[in-house]
Design a protein around this motif. Structure first.
Motif, PDB file in Angstrom:
ATOM      1  N   PRO A  81     -33.312 -34.212 -39.981  1.00 30.89           N
ATOM      2  CA  PRO A  81     -33.003 -34.684 -41.327  1.00 30.89           C
ATOM      3  C   PRO A  81     -31.970 -33.738 -41.923  1.00 30.89           C
ATOM      4  CG  PRO A  81     -35.157 -33.640 -41.272  1.00 30.89           C
ATOM      5  CD  PRO A  81     -34.660 -33.675 -39.865  1.00 30.89           C
ATOM      6  N   LEU A  82     -31.021 -34.294 -42.598  1.00 27.11           N
ATOM      7  CA  LEU A  82     -29.969 -33.436 -43.168  1.00 27.11           C
ATOM      8  C   LEU A  82     -30.146 -33.328 -44.677  1.00 27.11           C
ATOM      9  CD1 LEU A  82     -26.823 -34.592 -41.185  1.00 27.11           C
ATOM     10  CD2 LEU A  82     -28.342 -32.667 -40.746  1.00 27.11           C
ATOM     11  N   VAL A  83     -29.507 -32.327 -45.200  1.00 23.73           N
ATOM     12  CA  VAL A  83     -29.577 -32.106 -46.633  1.00 23.73           C
ATOM     13  C   VAL A  83     -28.650 -33.122 -47.311  1.00 23.73           C
ATOM     14  CG1 VAL A  83     -27.691 -30.448 -46.663  1.00 23.73           C
ATOM     15  CG2 VAL A  83     -29.539 -30.227 -48.317  1.00 23.73           C
ATOM     16  N   THR A  84     -29.035 -33.552 -48.483  1.00 21.65           N
ATOM     17  CA  THR A  84     -28.148 -34.476 -49.182  1.00 21.65           C
ATOM     18  C   THR A  84     -27.141 -33.681 -50.007  1.00 21.65           C
ATOM     19  OG1 THR A  84     -29.621 -34.539 -51.065  1.00 21.65           O
ATOM     20  CG2 THR A  84     -29.930 -36.239 -49.416  1.00 21.65           C
ATOM     21  N   GLN A 103     -28.661 -32.513 -53.136  1.00 23.34           N
ATOM     22  CA  GLN A 103     -29.524 -31.336 -52.992  1.00 23.34           C
ATOM     23  C   GLN A 103     -28.673 -30.066 -52.929  1.00 23.34           C
ATOM     24  OE1 GLN A 103     -31.771 -32.593 -49.537  1.00 23.34           O
ATOM     25  NE2 GLN A 103     -33.679 -32.547 -50.671  1.00 23.34           N
ATOM     26  N   ARG A 116     -34.155 -25.264 -45.228  1.00 26.59           N
ATOM     27  CA  ARG A 116     -34.530 -26.581 -45.765  1.00 26.59           C
ATOM     28  C   ARG A 116     -35.415 -26.420 -46.994  1.00 26.59           C
ATOM     29  NH1 ARG A 116     -36.580 -30.202 -40.681  1.00 26.59           N
ATOM     30  NH2 ARG A 116     -34.707 -30.026 -39.412  1.00 26.59           N
ATOM     31  N   THR A 163     -33.636 -25.718 -50.102  1.00 28.58           N
ATOM     32  CA  THR A 163     -32.871 -26.769 -50.768  1.00 28.58           C
ATOM     33  C   THR A 163     -33.772 -27.640 -51.636  1.00 28.58           C
ATOM     34  OG1 THR A 163     -33.115 -28.251 -48.909  1.00 28.58           O
ATOM     35  CG2 THR A 163     -31.130 -26.917 -48.962  1.00 28.58           C
ATOM     36  N   LEU A 172     -28.244 -27.523 -41.597  1.00 25.12           N
ATOM     37  CA  LEU A 172     -28.740 -28.512 -42.542  1.00 25.12           C
ATOM     38  C   LEU A 172     -27.698 -29.591 -42.826  1.00 25.12           C
ATOM     39  CD1 LEU A 172     -31.044 -26.587 -42.921  1.00 25.12           C
ATOM     40  CD2 LEU A 172     -30.722 -26.662 -45.362  1.00 25.12           C
TER      41      LEU A 172
END
Lengths: 569, 298
Positions: free
Chosen positions: B7-10, B13, B62, B65, B209
């Motif tokens: 899953p990646l950071v938006t 975020q 993560r 964030t 991330l």
């Protein structure tokens, strides 16, 4: 499909580490069950409107933080996505209003879709007519699809049984309960590849509920393959045909005996290499051929054939899920029903019955577990890669796994459960009055493999364990097949508590230990023999009050069993 | 099962965390870098396999964030993530071990290189690393609270896909290990690749991330090959590994500049040791007193 495309299709929402949702997002509609695996509530999601089940993860022994077994189950479930696998929708937390109190941690819930029944409950439910052949075929196809998916993903379920198969009123079957599952290191099964060769790695044999345990496990094979799950699928298939469990052994040696009664005694052609399995010396049965074809004749030859393929004593030739899906049984009339065509049944839940009898629902807190994972002194880790401390990591979680599956609570509510009435003391497998909870067999004896043993640590990690110098598989070793770890005890349970306490006394080693282990095992078996299904989600309504009475102590037993359930991977 | 993907950071975020924060961005970067390095050292002392340590690094970033950097002491957050990551792995470590290792690492005079030459008695050292029972209990309480916070913030999503195994596969695909390339060059290029990937774990840009493992692996190989002087195919080979030119360019820049960033930190205050939240708070308090600034900074 190109990897990128695949990734895009399967990517979880990119904000998927945005945190748990709050329990406030759900409107709780009532308790479904309690005791068997903590509290389970039926709830409606306020965002999607979907009906879900909320399983509370109990946090009592917080000495090492969040329960490791629950955490691993969650991690595994999050990686799975298949229509025939129970989906972990998300995790929800419930915060206490006054968070100043550090002792009071937030409650954590697993959110899964709401399923109306479990297969075991459905078969037992007197209001549900006997399964039709199209219906059985429909469920079997789904079960095999789910199993195929799991094995393709290198996962052994290791607790395949009717009670772990959930069914909803849309006719969808889902495999649940991954508390014993683990990722394997074997090659995945291939078409026409049978059960695989195995031998790459050893795993603990302390898995699979006895009635669904394959012969190679009962004989102590450690380098097993995904074929162990297919044996369970075969048992479930037979169970659906007959309407009750087909191999309900009351002890490990009895389990082997009835397996060999059904499938024939092992020899070098039908079960090559069986003589070299650890527990095989103990067994000496006069050569016989199996009775499967007589016993299941009424269900037709193709059903018989599929059953014998799944219940093949030789795990290397036992059919895998890919092949079983292509079996002629599913391609001959009457054809499998579509899930939507199966009639729906009213679900009922354990708690409803309890409520009807005006019982209190509240449960006392669970007793604290014994030792906790790490040794008292910690340490810096030693050269072999173990952490310091004198107890293996896994070991400490024994008594403490209190995740959704094994809520220990309630175990001592009323003290010692009263012995069941005389009439109920018949051996479980002879009962013909439907299927009370007590009829499910024990799960496995938690010897402490999981800690030192953990024979299947991928990196070869072993804690400095007492297991190393202990002979393998204490069970069944001494005294041959006649001495079994399981001693049915339907009567007084007075001594049990004391033994339990001893069980917690895990620091003693050496000579005494083994005794304790055996003792523990025996107790384990006793408990489990009476403990029932592991799911209350959709139990069939009890037929009469006696059965319910019979059941009450069982709930407690079951809970106690859970409490003791080990993390054995 | 998306084993291979993270899953990646938006963007939101990232934006939120960097701007809606009372800490200056440079300081945030420094904290991330230092804490990742601390985690890395702890992983070595705890004799954890590198993949566990790497996962801990990713999980900590993560977490940061989602929750505010300043919610907890930084080294506590590092200890809690490494404990949590090890716990769900095949090589768990006890809380006590984790506590001891962090105590050792945070004992001020251990890290500065000067102590190596200066004769120090073992006793005085040992006293510094000693935990009183009370200290230990309070640390344990903090770590377990943090563990819950982290799990909650991550939505129990503890799976981390690492690019390291992918990188090896890619190198094989690129025929790096074929006889046509000298053995020492092949060894060096694979080592450099892994080194770049490990260093990228500490990047304040939080590359793990923002990019998927295939891209990270590709960029590390690109840099390593360039450095070792092995010529890779003339064509746009990275596209085979699902990495676009622009992304590759960004990652190569980011990974390549990390060395300079680290050196910069080292030069500025190399011997100071780990930044702590407490130190930042104290600094803030002091400066607000000095300037007689009555508005609270926190």
């Amino acid at each position: 499909m190109a990897p990128k495309e695949y990734a895009e299709k399967h990517a979880r929402p990119s904000n998927s580490f945005s945190g748990c949702s709050r329990i406030k997002n759900y409107e709780v509609l009532g308790k479904l069950g309690e005791g068997t695996f903590g509290e389970v509530h039926r709830a409606r999601s306020l965002t999607t409107g979907k009906i879900v089940a909320l399983k509370k993860i109990l946090m009592h022994n917080e000495k090492d933080g969040f329960p490791i077994t629950a955490m691993r189950e969650i991690k595994l479930l999050k990686l799975l996505d298949h229509p025939n696998i129970l989906r972990l929708e998300e995790m929800a937390t419930e915060h206490h209003l006054h968070t100043k109190d550090k002792k009071k941690r937030a409650n954590v819930y697993m959110v899964t879709p709401y399923m109306d029944h479990d297969l075991s409950g459905l078969l037992e439910n007197p209001d549900v007519p006997k399964f039709t052949e199209p219906q059985i075929k429909c469920y079997m196809l789904q079960l095999l699809e789910g199993t195929r998916y799991l094995h393709e993903k290198h996962i052994f379920h290791r607790d395949m049984k009717a009670a772990n198969l959930l069914i909803n009123n849309q006719g969808i079957l889902q495999i649940a309960d991954f508390g014993l599952a683990r990722q394997s290191h074997e090659d995945v099964p291939v078409a026409k590849g049978g059960g695989g060769v195995g031998g790459n790695r050893e795993y603990t044999t302390l898995v699979v509920t006895r009635w669904y345990r394959p012969p190679e496990l009962l004989l102590g094979m450690k380098a097993y393959t995904s074929a162990i799950d297919l044996w369970g699928v075969g048992c479930v298939f037979g169970e659906m045909l007959v309407g009750k469990p087909i191999l309900a052994g009351d002890s490990d040696s009895n389990q082997l005996k009835i397996i060999f009664d059904l499938m024939g005694t092992p020899n070098d052609s039908n079960m090559p290499g069986w003589r070299s399995l650890p527990n095989s010396e103990a067994f000496n049965f006069p050569p016989r051929t199996g009775t499967l074809h007589q016993r299941f004749r009424e269900f037709g030859s193709s059903a018989c054939n599929l059953l014998s393929c799944l219940l093949n004593l030789n795990y290397q030739e036992r059919w895998n899920a890919i092949d079983a899906l292509q079996h002629e049984y599913f391609k001959s009339a009457p054809y499998p029903a579509k899930p939507g065509e199966i009639p729906t049944f009213e679900s009922s839940h354990e708690l409803d019955r309890r409520k009807a009898r005006g019982q209190k629902a509240g449960l006392p807190p669970a007793p604290k577990g014994g030792t906790v994972g790490m040794g008292p002194n910690g340490g810096w880790g030693d050269a072999n890669g173990h952490h310091g401390g004198n107890d293996g990591y896994g070991g400490g979680y024994n008594n403490r796994y209190n995740g959704s599956r094994y809520p220990p609570q309630g175990g001592h509510r009323n003290g010692i459960p009263p012995p069941p009435p005389e009439a109920e003391r018949r051996p479980a497998w002879r009962r013909d009055d439907g299927r009370p909870d007590s009829r499910l067999p024990p799960r496995l004896p938690p010897i402490d493999y999981h800690d030192g043993g953990r024979p299947d640590r991928p990196d070869g990690y072993r804690s400095q364990s007492r297991e190393i110098d202990r002979p393998p598989m204490p069970r069944n070793r001494q005294g041959g097949p006649n001495v079994d770890t399981y001693i049915p005890s339907y009567g007084g349970e007075g001594g049990r508590r004391d033994d339990r306490r001893r069980r917690d006394d895990r620091d003693d080693r050496g000579g005494e230990r083994r005794h304790h282990d055996r003792e523990r095992e025996r107790l384990e078996y006793e408990d489990r023999s009476r403990s029932g299904r592991t799911r209350s989600r959709s139990h069939s309504p009890a037929r009469d009050r006696d059965r319910i009475r019979d059941r009450e102590p069982m709930d407690r037993e079951r809970e106690r069993e859970r409490e003791r359930e080990v993390y054995r991977r | 099962m998306s084993h291979l993907f993270n899953p990646l950071v938006t963007a939101e975020q990232l934006y939120q965390r960097r701007t809606h924060n009372d800490l200056p961005v440079e300081l945030q970067d420094r904290i991330r870098f230092d804490t990742a390095r601390l985690t890395h050292s702890a992983g070595i002392l705890l004799r954890l396999p590198q993949d566990i340590t790497a996962q801990a690094n990713v999980l900590l970033f993560r977490y940061w964030t989602v929750d505010n950097l300043r919610d907890h002491e930084f080294n506590d957050a590092s200890a809690a993530t490494i404990y949590l990551t090890a716990k769900i792995s095949a090589s768990p470590r006890s809380l006590r071990s984790v506590a001891n290792v962090y105590k050792y690492l945070l004992t001020a005079d251990h890290d500065s290189s000067s102590t190596k030459s200066a004769p120090h008695s073992y006793e005085s050292h040992a006293r510094g690393y000693y935990f009183t029972e009370g200290e230990y209990q309070s640390l344990r309480g903090r770590l377990l609270t943090l563990e819950g916070q982290i799990l909650n913030a991550l939505g129990f999503n503890t799976h981390v896909a690492l690019p390291h195994p992918l990188a090896i596969t890619y190198l094989q695909t690129l025929d790096i290990f074929s006889p046509s390339i000298p053995k020492h060059a092949a060894t060096e290029i694979s080592q450099r690749t892994v080194q770049y990937l490990n260093t990228a774990l500490m990047s304040p840009q939080m590359l793990y991330l923002t990019h998927q493992p295939p891209s990270l692996a590709t960029a590390a190989i690109y840099l390593a090959a360039k450095e070792v002087g092995v010529t890779l195919p003339d064509v746009e080979w990275w596209e085979v590994f699902d990495c676009e030119r622009e992304e590759l360019g960004f990652l190569v820049m980011a990974m390549g500049s990390l060395d300079a960033i680290a050196r910069g930190y080292q030069e500025r205050d190399g011997a100071k040791g780990m930044i702590t939240r407490m130190a930042i708070d104290n600094e803030n308090r002091r400066s607000s007193l000095e300037t007689d600034n009555t508005t609270p900074r926190v």
